[in-house]
Design a protein around this motif. Sequence first.
Motif, PDB file in Angstrom:
ATOM      1  N   SER A 210      35.255 -67.632  -1.443  1.00  0.00           N
ATOM      2  CA  SER A 210      35.946 -68.412  -2.204  1.00  0.00           C
ATOM      3  C   SER A 210      35.196 -69.578  -2.851  1.00  0.00           C
ATOM      4  CB  SER A 210      37.258 -68.795  -1.627  1.00  0.00           C
ATOM      5  OG  SER A 210      38.181 -67.601  -1.331  1.00  0.00           O
TER       6      SER A 210
ATOM      7  N   ALA B 270      33.574 -70.108  -6.650  1.00  0.00           N
ATOM      8  CA  ALA B 270      33.619 -71.426  -7.582  1.00  0.00           C
ATOM      9  C   ALA B 270      32.302 -72.212  -7.756  1.00  0.00           C
ATOM     10  CB  ALA B 270      34.370 -72.438  -6.815  1.00  0.00           C
TER      11      ALA B 270
ATOM     12  N   HIS C   2      30.356 -71.046 -10.921  1.00  0.00           N
ATOM     13  CA  HIS C   2      30.790 -71.535 -12.140  1.00  0.00           C
ATOM     14  C   HIS C   2      30.251 -73.102 -12.359  1.00  0.00           C
ATOM     15  CE1 HIS C   2      33.266 -68.077 -11.523  1.00  0.00           C
ATOM     16  NE2 HIS C   2      33.279 -67.855 -12.736  1.00  0.00           N
TER      17      HIS C   2
ATOM     18  N   LEU D 133      37.027 -77.031 -12.424  1.00  0.00           N
ATOM     19  CA  LEU D 133      36.565 -76.907 -11.019  1.00  0.00           C
ATOM     20  C   LEU D 133      37.721 -76.625 -10.231  1.00  0.00           C
ATOM     21  CD1 LEU D 133      34.180 -76.701  -9.170  1.00  0.00           C
ATOM     22  CD2 LEU D 133      34.337 -78.902  -8.684  1.00  0.00           C
TER      23      LEU D 133
ATOM     24  N   VAL E  47      39.159 -72.872 -10.906  1.00  0.00           N
ATOM     25  CA  VAL E  47      38.495 -71.867 -10.565  1.00  0.00           C
ATOM     26  C   VAL E  47      38.549 -71.647  -9.094  1.00  0.00           C
ATOM     27  CG1 VAL E  47      36.193 -72.911 -10.573  1.00  0.00           C
ATOM     28  CG2 VAL E  47      36.260 -70.618 -11.146  1.00  0.00           C
ATOM     29  N   LEU E  48      38.515 -72.910  -8.287  1.00  0.00           N
ATOM     30  CA  LEU E  48      38.688 -72.731  -6.850  1.00  0.00           C
ATOM     31  C   LEU E  48      40.085 -72.368  -6.367  1.00  0.00           C
ATOM     32  CD1 LEU E  48      36.726 -73.374  -4.395  1.00  0.00           C
ATOM     33  CD2 LEU E  48      37.899 -75.880  -4.403  1.00  0.00           C
TER      34      LEU E  48
ATOM     35  N   SER F  39      39.872 -68.849  -7.029  1.00  0.00           N
ATOM     36  CA  SER F  39      39.055 -67.826  -6.193  1.00  0.00           C
ATOM     37  C   SER F  39      39.712 -67.710  -4.754  1.00  0.00           C
ATOM     38  CB  SER F  39      37.925 -68.656  -5.857  1.00  0.00           C
ATOM     39  OG  SER F  39      36.994 -68.054  -5.080  1.00  0.00           O
TER      40      SER F  39
END
Length: 193
Positions: free
Chosen positions: A132, A136, A139, A149, A152-153, A156
């Motif tokens: 995960s 991130a 990206h 951020l 996307v984290l 993920s």
Amino acid sequence: MKWTNQAEIIKQLSDRQVVNHLYLTQGIILAITMIASIFLFPSLTKWLDLWKYDVNEILIYGVSAGFLVIIIDVLLMICLPKRFYDDGGINEKVFRSRPVFEILWIAFLVAFAEELLFRGILHTTFGYITASIAFAFIHLRYLTKPVLLISVLLISFYLGWMFEVTNNLLVTITAHFIIDFILGLMIRFKIMG
């Protein structure tokens, strides 16, 4: 090269050049995945065990997750200033002038390649958290954009959780595809833009 200069570099590239770079990076991801799978999986059967055509899992976890992420993303876009979602123009260059069929292809390719690497290889080999965070990390353009951020984290970790529950790559590929395809269409047709 500084992170702050990335937007300037992107501005100098044509839309087609950015898309070609995307195709290249996805090809590299697929090549890494195929090579790694030869060394990390004891047999083809172990690799194929990660692929289950379970309609219930795909609908309950994959499709619903994809739409849930889109709904949350749209709500955040409505509530937050546009600059919080500015990725330096990459997504706009990728999707703004592509035909719908190519957006569909791009979304599928990205979902397929990235989920094979991050869930199929990294998650099964190094665990949920490592995969995960690595997802991130690729990206990189989001490192100076806290909302992107964190988004996307969280996505993920959500995809990783779905893989933990189902152990099914078709679930995470489906969710990832829906997210990318719908967001690509939103950019293409200037919805929320």
